[in-house]
Design a protein around this motif. Structure first.
Motif: not given
Length: 388
Positions: A11-18, A198-201, A345-351
């Motif tokens: 979802v476009p927020g909340p995003t994954n939290i590292p 984008g702050m990943m919190l 597709h924002m924040g803590d994300l890789n390929e």
């Protein structure tokens, strides 16, 4: 739904939290008036400015981004003031509603939600306003509901061309930390942000970056305010003191998030978001589907909103994808309800995470019987494997 493996939160927020941020948040409680917290807060309040690219004060509240909207309005304006707003998506529409609830005279420019605020319209409206009755222009930088990124630098140029003194208030809740943002360079007076994109919190911190011009407007603002008052909130920031108990655990997480962003480098983060956004759109094109945003200059780097073919329920598709493939996708909002789904597709994300999510979408389209062409994931992989 299978409980094995990790859930895909797209979802476009909340995003994954590292994990690093989660560990920081899970620290024991601390005396927020004590000798350990105060120097921590002073440095944090200084370092957060780098995300906004500003040398001015950034106020932090325990709040959602919606609270930060209200803070921007009540600290700069008075009841009855005329403001220019753009109904360019669900969240800009909600900000319009807030302005009206606060008894502002909101001048609304509407569009079909497939494009952002038009710089030419900004210039036209301000040029026509010979008596400078418009006190503020309010722009949503990145519309999460439709995947549209406003051309903010061009809007600033349009305001300058009109030689109009209106304040520029910008919601960059889902833009900051995902795409280049220059509070000082673009002459933004208040930048609004929230912690959960984008702050990943987790959700829970609201931000206002405040220009000197906005500070002057504060002095004549007659809006009732207490919790949101800038002077009360920021008056002792130089000593690391907040007027009431701060969200110390989330601030620990913010410290970790800022450190991670500095280590990767903001420009590298922006390039990564652009690369992932392009890969997602290439997948959508290969599927034979259509993104909501119609102007390629306004493609969002952090979220893509995608139409399903006429007669097919986006909510039913999302439910199949969730139940069968353990992925959460964003719903269509407002006039896009049940017509659109959204991929964050924002924040803590890789390929690997992105291609896994796109694979789940493609499997979901097939399982839900949505007409499409296979090969979207291959198109994304082709882009990601050759892009730097």
């Amino acid at each position: 739904m299978s409980n094995s493996g990790r859930h895909f939160l797209q979802v476009p927020g909340p995003t994954n939290i590292p994990d690093r941020v989660l560990k920081a948040i899970h620290a024991p409680g601390v005396d927020h008036r004590g000798p350990h917290f105060l120097p921590f807060a002073i440095k944090l309040l200084e370092d957060v400015k780098t995300l906004f690219k500003t040398k001015e004060t950034v106020a932090i509240w325990p709040s959602s981004g919606t609270g930060a909207w209200e803070a921007a309005l009540v600290n700069t304006l008075s009841p009855g003031d005329k403001v220019l707003m753009f109904d360019a998506g669900m969240f800009s529409n909600l900000w319009v509603k807030m302005g009206k609830m606060l008894q502002l005279d909101v001048q609304v420019v509407e569009n079909d939600w497939r494009r952002g605020a038009d710089p030419a319209v900004v210039e036209e409206k301000l040029t026509q306003d010979k008596n400078h009755a418009i006190k503020a222009v309010c722009i949503v930088h990145n519309e999460t509901s439709n995947g549209v990124l406003a051309r903010l630098a061009d809007i600033r140029k349009a305001m300058d061309a009109a030689k109009h003194p209106a304040l520029l208030l910008v919601d960059s809740i889902s833009g900051l930390g995902c795409t280049d943002y220059q509070h000082d360079q673009w002459g933004v007076d208040v930048t609004i942000c929230g912690s959960q994109k984008g702050m990943m919190l987790p959700t829970g911190l609201g931000f206002n970056a405040i220009s000197k011009k906005a500070r002057e407007a504060y002095k004549s603002s007659k809006m009732p305010r207490s919790y949101w008052d800038w002077e009360w909130m920021t008056g002792a920031y130089d000593k690391g003191i907040f007027p009431y108990t701060p969200a110390a655990s989330l601030m620990n997480g913010l410290r970790a998030s800022i450190d991670m962003m500095h280590e990767e480098g903001l420009e590298n983060i922006f390039a990564r978001h652009n690369r992932f956004a392009t890969a997602t759109r290439k997948a959508v094109e290969a599927w034979g589907l259509e993104v909501v945003c119609q102007d390629e200059r306004e493609f969002s780097p952090s979220v893509s909103a995608i139409y399903l073919p006429e007669g097919h329920s986006a909510d039913a598709f999302r439910r199949v994808a969730f139940e069968r493939f353990n992925i959460s996708l964003g719903a269509g909002l407002g006039k896009f309800a049940d017509r659109v789904f959204r991929i964050g597709h924002m924040g803590d994300l890789n390929e690997a995470m992105l291609t896994g999510a796109l694979s789940s979408v493609e499997m979901g389209l097939r399982a839900a019987g949505v007409p499409h062409t296979s090969g979207g994931v291959d198109a994304a992989i082709a882009h990601l494997s050759q892009a730097n």
